[in-house]
Write an enzyme that holds these catalytic residues in place. Structure first.
Site, PDB file in Angstrom:
ATOM      1  N   GLN A 209       0.924  -9.165  -6.452  1.00  0.00           N
ATOM      2  CA  GLN A 209       0.450 -10.544  -6.624  1.00  0.00           C
ATOM      3  C   GLN A 209       1.369 -11.412  -7.470  1.00  0.00           C
ATOM      4  OE1 GLN A 209      -1.876 -12.223  -5.122  1.00  0.00           O
ATOM      5  NE2 GLN A 209      -2.809 -10.530  -4.011  1.00  0.00           N
TER       6      GLN A 209
ATOM      7  N   THR B 194       0.831  -1.204   0.000  1.00  0.00           N
ATOM      8  CA  THR B 194       0.000   0.000   0.000  1.00  0.00           C
ATOM      9  C   THR B 194       0.867   1.256   0.000  1.00  0.00           C
ATOM     10  OG1 THR B 194      -1.767  -1.156   1.171  1.00  0.00           O
ATOM     11  CG2 THR B 194      -1.769   1.250   1.312  1.00  0.00           C
TER      12      THR B 194
ATOM     13  N   CYS C  98     -10.448  -7.083   1.411  1.00  0.00           N
ATOM     14  CA  CYS C  98     -10.710  -5.719   1.901  1.00  0.00           C
ATOM     15  C   CYS C  98     -12.180  -5.351   1.769  1.00  0.00           C
ATOM     16  CB  CYS C  98      -9.884  -4.699   1.142  1.00  0.00           C
ATOM     17  SG  CYS C  98      -8.174  -5.163   0.965  1.00  0.00           S
TER      18      CYS C  98
ATOM     19  N   SER D 297       5.139  -6.668  -1.975  1.00  0.00           N
ATOM     20  CA  SER D 297       4.821  -6.810  -0.556  1.00  0.00           C
ATOM     21  C   SER D 297       5.276  -8.165  -0.046  1.00  0.00           C
ATOM     22  CB  SER D 297       3.314  -6.654  -0.360  1.00  0.00           C
ATOM     23  OG  SER D 297       2.982  -6.892   0.989  1.00  0.00           O
TER      24      SER D 297
END
Ligand SMILES: *Cc1c(COP(=O)(O)O)cnc(C)c1O
Length: 385
Positions: free
Chosen positions: A179, A72, A325, A199
């Site tokens: 991803q 993020t 989310c 991430s």
């Protein structure tokens, strides 16, 4: 009851080897990586080793990696600071309708600050068509941000082509590769990208750590203001154990990628085909071939995704509907709606994302319990046939 985790696009378990690599940085080597003493220097060396491990995984130079608190933050920093650092390139940004909210909400924020945003539609398989991008590019387009693979439907974009088209028009290219990094080969040079977000917790590393790749010569700025950490690009005491864990996870991903990718592809195809064969009025969402290995996403007509999740959970099977989310809210996911699906169809979505520890037995178990679950839910549903 053995639990079967099939929600790897939401997060992955920390690999035991990653955890072991992190422990010393909580116990013995607790120095601040900015400190001059030997503790600090040990921590600093560990951070640089991790930077090399992460850089190697994506074909970058260590100097092009900035550690952030996750995907993020990397998405926010890429877009916000690139636009601020390159005012001469224009105020137009292009993105797509299926991006993660970390991109879409950042763009919405920037639109309120006077930037102009074009949100590209996708085709029914979730693909950003090259011609759609070509038509949207303008002389004042500074940045194009298109995700590498979608977290909900698994569609993998032809980033190499989209980046080349953007560059021809003079725009820089960012990709949210959260991803794909660690799951399929990602090489920033081959793909020809300027900025990339990744991430750790999506590749068996710890939560709260990620990175931004910024190609040498591409101007961005710091998003958090404070000390001179990360070569003045990310203020804040470095999360040493997190960085070490991310580095180890990147190293393991690199070693295991070919094997995991091949195995997950087979499992994903079996599970998809098994579901489509056994359950009528079901459709696959996302691209049938160009998709993340081990990622299955389908919509069942006449049922609610949330009910499916609860039923599966009672059998120890953990999955999701839409993205983690948005789960819990009844709004259908923006990604499924962007495919042109009706609200009714989108409500019956199920996402099963497998990981390195899933087996053929797990697939068989899902194929055993899912068809009767859907059948019973349809019998109870006022929407059912
Ligand atoms: C998980 C995810 C993010 C957010 O990453 P965090 O590290 O959880 O902040 C961003 N983009 C995509 C595509 C994701 O799947």
């Amino acid at each position: 009851m053995k639990s079967i985790y099939m929600d790897h696009s939401a997060t992955t378990p920390v690999d035991p080897e990653v955890f072991n690599a992190m422990i010393p940085y909580y116990t013995d080597i607790y120095g601040n990586a900015s400190s001059v003493h030997s503790q600090g220097q040990k921590a600093a060396r560990a951070v640089e080793q991790a930077r090399e491990q992460v850089a190697l995984l994506i074909g970058a130079s260590p100097g092009e990696i900035i550690f952030t608190s996750g995907g993020t933050e990397a998405d926010n920093q890429s877009i916000i600071t690139f636009m601020a650092a390159n005012p001469h390139k224009g105020k137009h940004i292009i993105t797509s309708a299926i991006e993660h909210h970390a991109i879409l909400h950042t763009c919405e924020y920037l639109s309120k600050q006077g930037f102009e945003i074009t949100v590209l539609p996708v085709n029914p398989e979730g693909v950003v068509e090259p011609d759609t991008l070509r038509a949207a590019l303008r002389a004042d387009t500074a940045l194009v941000s298109i995700m590498h693979a979608n977290n909900e439907i698994g569609t993998v974009q032809d980033i190499q082509q989209l980046a080349a088209i953007s560059h021809e028009a003079g725009a820089a290219f960012h990709t949210d590769a959260v991803q794909t990094v660690g799951k399929i080969p990602v090489n920033v040079k081959e793909l020809g990208i300027d900025l990339l977000s990744a991430s750790s917790h999506k590749l068996y590393g710890p939560n709260g750590i990620g990175c931004l790749f910024a190609k040498k010569g591409v101007h961005i700025g710091s998003y958090l203001h404070g000390g001179g950490h990360e070569r003045n690009m990310r203020a804040g005491t470095v999360n040493v154990p997190g960085v070490v864990g991310f580095g180890k996870a990147a190293e393991l991903a690199q070693q295991r990628l070919p094997q995991n990718e091949a195995a997950l592809k087979v499992l994903g195809q079996r599970l998809t085909q098994g579901i489509l064969d056994a359950i009528p009025n079901t459709r696959l969402t996302g691209h049938p071939v160009n998709r993340l290995p081990g990622s299955v996403s389908v919509c069942f007509q006449y049922v609610e995704g949330e009910s499916i999740l609860l039923m599966l959970d009672s059998y120890g099977i953990m999955a999701s509907s839409g993205s983690a989310c948005t789960a819990g809210s009844l709004e259908p996911s923006h990604v499924l709606l962007a495919l042109g699906l009706s609200h009714e169809i989108a409500h019956g979505s199920l996402r099963l994302t497998m990981g390195k520890d899933n087996t053929q037995e797990d697939v068989d178990k899902v194929l055993e319990v899912l068809p009767p679950i859907i059948k019973n839910l349809r019998l109870m549903s006022p929407l059912g046939q």
